[in-house]
Write a protein that holds these residues in place. Sequence first.
Motif, short mmCIF file in Angstrom:
data_model
loop_
_atom_site.label_atom_id
_atom_site.label_comp_id
_atom_site.label_asym_id
_atom_site.label_seq_id
_atom_site.Cartn_x
_atom_site.Cartn_y
_atom_site.Cartn_z
N PRO A 139 34.12 45.99 55.19
CA PRO A 139 34.16 44.78 54.02
C PRO A 139 35.85 44.38 53.51
O PRO A 139 35.92 43.30 53.08
N GLY A 140 36.62 45.30 54.03
CA GLY A 140 38.30 44.93 53.68
C GLY A 140 38.51 44.84 52.17
O GLY A 140 37.59 45.30 51.11
N LEU A 141 39.71 44.33 51.81
CA LEU A 141 40.26 44.36 50.64
C LEU A 141 39.11 43.20 49.82
O LEU A 141 38.75 43.44 48.55
N ALA A 142 38.52 42.14 50.40
CA ALA A 142 37.86 40.84 49.72
C ALA A 142 36.37 41.95 49.27
O ALA A 142 36.03 41.91 48.08
N GLY A 143 35.92 42.62 50.32
CA GLY A 143 34.82 43.17 49.81
C GLY A 143 35.04 44.40 48.64
O GLY A 143 34.12 44.74 48.13
N ALA A 144 35.98 45.02 48.74
CA ALA A 144 36.12 46.08 47.75
C ALA A 144 36.58 45.42 46.12
O ALA A 144 36.18 45.75 45.32
N ALA A 145 37.09 44.39 46.28
CA ALA A 145 37.57 43.40 45.05
C ALA A 145 36.21 42.98 44.39
O ALA A 145 36.12 43.07 42.92
N LEU A 146 34.95 42.84 45.36
CA LEU A 146 33.62 42.25 44.68
C LEU A 146 32.86 43.60 43.99
O LEU A 146 31.87 43.48 43.55
N GLN A 147 33.65 45.02 43.97
CA GLN A 147 32.78 45.93 43.49
C GLN A 147 33.18 45.99 42.02
O GLN A 147 33.83 45.69 41.45
N GLU A 148 32.43 47.07 41.36
CA GLU A 148 32.38 47.11 39.93
C GLU A 148 33.79 47.82 39.65
O GLU A 148 34.13 48.95 40.35
N GLY A 149 34.51 47.30 38.63
CA GLY A 149 35.88 47.75 38.33
C GLY A 149 36.57 47.02 37.22
O GLY A 149 35.73 46.06 36.50
N ALA A 150 37.65 47.43 36.91
CA ALA A 150 38.35 46.62 35.83
C ALA A 150 39.59 45.44 36.33
O ALA A 150 40.04 44.90 35.39
N TRP A 151 39.64 45.27 37.60
CA TRP A 151 40.66 44.44 38.13
C TRP A 151 40.02 42.83 38.02
O TRP A 151 38.92 42.79 38.13
N VAL A 152 41.07 42.08 38.01
CA VAL A 152 40.69 40.68 38.11
C VAL A 152 40.79 40.05 39.18
O VAL A 152 42.29 40.58 39.79
N CYS A 153 40.35 38.92 40.04
CA CYS A 153 40.62 38.35 41.12
C CYS A 153 40.80 36.91 40.69
O CYS A 153 40.02 36.20 40.19
N GLY A 154 41.95 36.51 41.24
CA GLY A 154 42.77 35.02 41.22
C GLY A 154 41.77 34.43 42.31
O GLY A 154 41.58 34.89 43.24
N ILE A 155 41.40 33.12 42.14
CA ILE A 155 40.69 32.29 43.39
C ILE A 155 41.22 30.84 43.19
O ILE A 155 41.44 30.48 42.00
N VAL A 156 41.40 30.19 44.34
CA VAL A 156 41.77 28.80 44.27
C VAL A 156 40.57 27.93 44.69
O VAL A 156 40.08 28.06 45.57
N ALA A 157 40.28 27.24 43.44
CA ALA A 157 38.78 26.62 43.63
C ALA A 157 39.05 25.04 43.82
O ALA A 157 38.83 24.08 43.38
N ASP A 158 39.52 24.77 45.21
CA ASP A 158 39.84 23.43 45.61
C ASP A 158 38.73 23.12 46.82
O ASP A 158 38.93 21.89 47.16
N GLY A 159 38.15 23.92 47.22
CA GLY A 159 37.08 23.66 48.08
C GLY A 159 37.64 23.63 49.49
O GLY A 159 36.81 23.41 50.44
N VAL A 160 39.11 23.82 49.64
CA VAL A 160 39.66 23.88 50.96
C VAL A 160 39.84 25.60 51.16
O VAL A 160 39.54 26.05 52.18
N HIS A 161 40.55 26.24 50.12
CA HIS A 161 40.94 27.83 50.39
C HIS A 161 39.50 28.55 50.46
O HIS A 161 39.55 29.54 51.14
N VAL A 162 38.49 28.11 49.62
CA VAL A 162 37.52 28.85 49.25
C VAL A 162 36.24 27.95 49.60
O VAL A 162 36.04 27.00 48.77
N HIS A 163 35.25 28.21 50.25
CA HIS A 163 33.92 27.28 50.39
C HIS A 163 33.30 27.49 48.91
O HIS A 163 33.21 28.55 48.47
N PRO A 164 32.48 26.38 48.57
CA PRO A 164 31.97 26.72 47.37
C PRO A 164 30.97 27.71 47.08
O PRO A 164 30.42 28.49 46.26
N ALA A 165 30.31 28.02 48.46
CA ALA A 165 29.23 29.19 48.51
C ALA A 165 29.87 30.55 48.06
O ALA A 165 29.17 31.15 47.54
N PHE A 166 31.14 30.70 48.80
CA PHE A 166 31.86 31.88 48.49
C PHE A 166 32.32 32.05 46.92
O PHE A 166 32.38 33.09 46.47
#
Length: 376
Positions: free
Chosen positions: A223-250
């Motif tokens: 799963p890599g870093l992305a998969g680990a980031a989606l686990q339960e924890g206290a960290w916060v994930c930044g995300i670029v919601a422009d529809g180019v960097h990340v597909h709306p489904a993800f």
Amino acid sequence: MIVAAGRVLTPFEEFTPGYVVVEEGRVAEVGRGIPPRPDQHYPDGVLIPGFVDLQVNGARGVDFLHCDASSLPRAQRYLASTGTTAFLATLVTSPPEQAEAACRVLQRAAPEAGAEVAGLHVEGPVLNPARRGAHDPRWVRAAVDPEVRDLYRGMSGFLRLVTLAPELPGAHDLVRWLLERGVVVSAGHSDATFEQAQDAFQAGVRMVTHLFNAMRPMHHREPGLAGAALQEGAWVCGIVADGVHVHPAFFRLAYRVLGAGRLALVTDAISAAGCGSGRFTLGSQEVEVGRDGAPRLADGTLAGSVLRMDQAVANAVRWGVPLLDAVRMATATPARAAGLLDRGVLRPGSRADLCVLVGHTPALVLAGGRRVWPGP
């Protein structure tokens, strides 16, 4: 000053309608209903905290690595027009002397010019070369290079966030060194495996930079870093919601797993933001904004974005996120992640950083109680 609107989102409570009282640059009162004579009244508006953006490389033709006292206010005014009242000026990997000079200029930024520079986010130079993205490879450094700590030491007191690749040799020692100095550490531009990412969170990493981008792709066996980031924890994930960097489904996947308390909207805006198509810079790299509106290097690599934070919130809502949560992801969550505890929320005693949205477009923006959009 009393500002009233059809809806107020604190963003942990909603008042419909509601108002905020501002006194001496602070929120004095938040309440339900409309007072008899408000100074500003937006019956169709939504009154929210000002946006907090943890990743802004530049805007309106201004690259923060090349800015000066005369050009910086132009970017601050533009960011205020998007509803942003506080941001971390982000410096990509570059020669140390250039980053240090930029830091000196940014430290002297006038808060009344628009959105306030709340500190620095240094992206690098300890990045995995395999996931460096648009960063200039000439200035990527090892975690054990003394030059790295010298760079961070020179920014002491203004440096709030560092992005690094935690799987590299010596990175955990560097993480601990930064934490001792009150700097938040984010994992990014990383080829970390799932196990390496988990170790990084155990070592004190508390954020993930632009989730899904510049990291090992998720795979059902690794799963890599992305998969680990989606686990339960206290960290916060930044995300670029422009529809180019990340597909709306993800994007929806990340929101459903992390919720509004652990997902922070960031723009990763560069100097091209607010300028239309053309050629611009990201540090030492030349980028071009084409028909899809995304800045890219000549080889097609994404190089930041031209996203506005008000657009990011609107996109999140369009992709199924309730407005209350979308606002939280652009205000309280990033503010908490960066330790800006008196921002990103409307409550008595907090900074009077306010934004009134009318149809997702900022109609009024106050920063520290001062009107910064529209201009006086």
